[in-house]
Design an enzyme around this catalytic site. Structure first.
Site, short mmCIF file in Angstrom:
data_model
loop_
_atom_site.label_atom_id
_atom_site.label_comp_id
_atom_site.label_asym_id
_atom_site.label_seq_id
_atom_site.Cartn_x
_atom_site.Cartn_y
_atom_site.Cartn_z
N SER A 244 0.84 -1.19 0.00
CA SER A 244 0.00 0.00 0.00
C SER A 244 0.87 1.24 0.00
O SER A 244 2.09 1.15 -0.03
CB SER A 244 -0.89 0.01 1.24
N LYS A 245 0.23 2.39 0.04
CA LYS A 245 0.98 3.65 0.03
C LYS A 245 1.97 3.74 1.19
O LYS A 245 2.98 4.42 1.12
CB LYS A 245 0.03 4.85 0.08
N ARG A 246 1.64 3.04 2.25
CA ARG A 246 2.53 3.04 3.41
C ARG A 246 3.96 2.59 3.05
O ARG A 246 4.91 2.94 3.71
CB ARG A 246 1.99 2.08 4.48
N GLY A 248 5.66 3.36 0.51
CA GLY A 248 6.22 4.18 -0.54
C GLY A 248 5.31 4.05 -1.74
O GLY A 248 4.12 3.85 -1.58
#
Length: 473
Positions: A244-246, A248
């Site tokens: 996920s965006k977590r 990067g």
RNA sequence: GCCGCGUUCGUCUAGCGGUUUAGGACGCCGCCCUCUCAAGGCGGAGAUCACGGGUUCAAAUCCCGUACGCGGUACCA
């Protein structure tokens, strides 16, 4: 094999993630390898969540990756007549039936099942309704969903990648094909389209494997033979959790924005689950296409290693001609750099950058004087002695001819020898003065590109700063 | 909970019963190059092949359990 027909079928409820990109890539590779057809189908049946701008974003990402499709894009939202027709046929043939339970009733059934510790599965009670009764209630305007009558038998999915998956009889319930508002649902539209489009191989993520028996049943009900299935392991983040965006960047356009090259991303993604063997790693799309095979895809999930992608990207960066790179750098704010300098500067910095963003950042010093200086450098080299040396160097360079890196180095070495210092004692403060940092391409080549005027200005300004004099303008 | 799938160096992987003292790549460490940093070259550390049972003359490779991970379990896709 006869020319296969494969499809990539994203749903526009989000941008194209690397997992989806890899699925698209494998489909593309497979089609190209066997002279088949690669189609693009937009699964926008979820009217609440589908967005047109996300479709555009996905198409853009596909093109950027070089994954051209042969047919489509087809939009499921424009194919409702086809689904209605299929639904009517299934209903008429008895392989699907109307179910009139309301969402509230279903909720109650679900809660009851949970209370006894069992998983909820629709019990198929509406199958008992007579045809006449069903028609009458529908005609009276009563709301209903269309459900598939799942055969009461075990299902076996023979998957090229995951092997044999067995699902016991009764494991799946009579799932919904068409909502009560008339909108057809994913499993149904996907299978109807796969049949209509003559799809021979379904290559997709393992998250769809548990759904596959439903599709097998649907293909059978539709009177079609089932395609070959190949379910790809998930792509996880570095911590083994869902990407996920977590972690990067996760979306293709984010990698583009960070200065990654499509060829590098393709190459990296291809290696996440597939290997051509013989320790081969660096490959163009064309090479991959000629080597690709479903049999060499591994079943296990893989983690997304940004470090390796960055390395690979750096490798690709080094092979691109400087003039070409200059063009590719345009979106990354290098336009203020003199065009005559840019190519030469790129040649100097290319091997030191792994992404276009890093390259553009390093190139900034050719556009304007460094505004900040590396703190550890200032601490170590920002001394009066350095200032004296830099002034002497500036003086030597003011009249030097030719202003070439060979002559520059010769002059600098001579100066260092005269002052009884090592070349590094002169070069490091000069590097800091000219670039603001302690790591750069060979100093004299940098100076040659920077030119006399800029070099002298920065040298003197830095010397002034070191000796406490006011900054000259 | 139930169902399904997966499990080789930190990571991506090669390996598809004996040729394996388990190979390559990223990352890490060292050396060379050198005005610094990269790139490049060379070398090194790093995997009792998740664990436990089998099958076999022989298993990382086949079978069965267990553990862990992931996925599914919607009138989402």
């Amino acid at each position: 094999m006869t020319a296969p027909r494969v499809r990539f079928a994203p749903s526009p409820t989000g941008s194209l993630h690397v997992g989806g990109a890899r699925t698209a890539l494998y489909n593309w590779l497979f089609a190209r390898r066997h002279g088949g057809t690669f189609l693009l189908r937009i699964e926008d049946t979820d009217v609440e969540r589908s967005r047109r701008d996300l479709t555009d974003q996905i198409l853009h990402a596909m093109r950027w990756l070089g994954l051209d499709w042969d047919e489509g894009p087809f939009f499921q939202s424009e194919r409702s007549a086809l689904y209605r027709e299929a639904a009517d046929r299934l209903l008429a043939e008895g392989s699907a039936y109307r179910a009139f339970e309301t969402p509230e009733e279903l909720d109650a059934m679900k809660r009851a099942a949970e209370a006894t510790g069992n998983a909820f599965r629709y019990d198929g009670r509406a199958r008992a309704l007579s045809r006449v009764e069903s028609d009458r209630r529908a005609a009276a305007g009563e709301k209903f969903v269309l459900r598939l009558a799942m055969p009461d038998e075990p299902f076996v999915v023979d998957d090229v990648v995951q092997g044999r998956a067995e699902f016991p009889a009764g494991a799946l319930d009579d799932f919904v094909l068409v909502r009560s508002d008339g909108h057809p649902l994913y499993h149904f539209t996907a299978c109807v389209d796969d049949v209509a489009m003559g799809i021979t191989h379904v290559i997709r993520g393992v998250d769809h494997l548990p759904n596959t028996p439903k599709h097998v049943a649907l293909f059978r009900a539709l009177g079609a033979s089932q395609p070959v299935f190949a379910h790809l392991g998930m792509i996880l983040g570095a911590d083994g959790k869902k990407l996920s965006k977590r972690h990067g960047a996760a979306g293709v356009e984010e990698f583009q924005a960070q200065g990654y090259l499509p060829d590098a991303l393709d190459n990296f993604l291809a290696l996440l689950g597939w290997s051509p063997g013989e320790d081969k790693e660096r490959m163009t799309l064309g090479e991959m296409a000629s080597l690709f095979s479903l049999e060499r895809i591994g079943p296990s999930p893989s983690r997304f290693d940004h470090e390796k992608l960055a390395w690979l990207n750096g490798q690709y960066l080094q092979e691109i001609p400087a003039a070409t790179l200059a063009g590719m750098l345009e979106p990354f704010q290098v336009s203020h750099i003199d065009a005559g300098l840019l190519d030469r500067a790129i040649a100097l910095h290319r091997s030191r950058a792994r992404t276009l963003v890093e390259l553009a950042h390093a190139l900034a010093i050719y556009g304007e004087d460094p505004k900040e200086f590396e703190a550890s450098g200032l601490k170590k080299l920002g001394k009066p002695e350095s200032a004296v040396l830099l002034r002497a160097l500036a003086e030597r360079l003011s009249l030097l001819e030719p202003f070439s890196h060979a002559a520059l180095e010769e002059a600098a070495r001579a100066l260092a020898a005269e002052r009884g210092v090592k070349l590094g004692d002169l070069a490091q403060p000069a590097r800091l003065a000219l670039t603001g940092v302690l790591a750069s391409p060979p100093l004299f080549e940098v100076i040659e590109v920077l030119g006399r005027e800029t070099t002298l200005r920065r040298l003197v300004a830095f010397a002034d700063r070191m000796s406490g004099a006011p900054v000259a303008h």
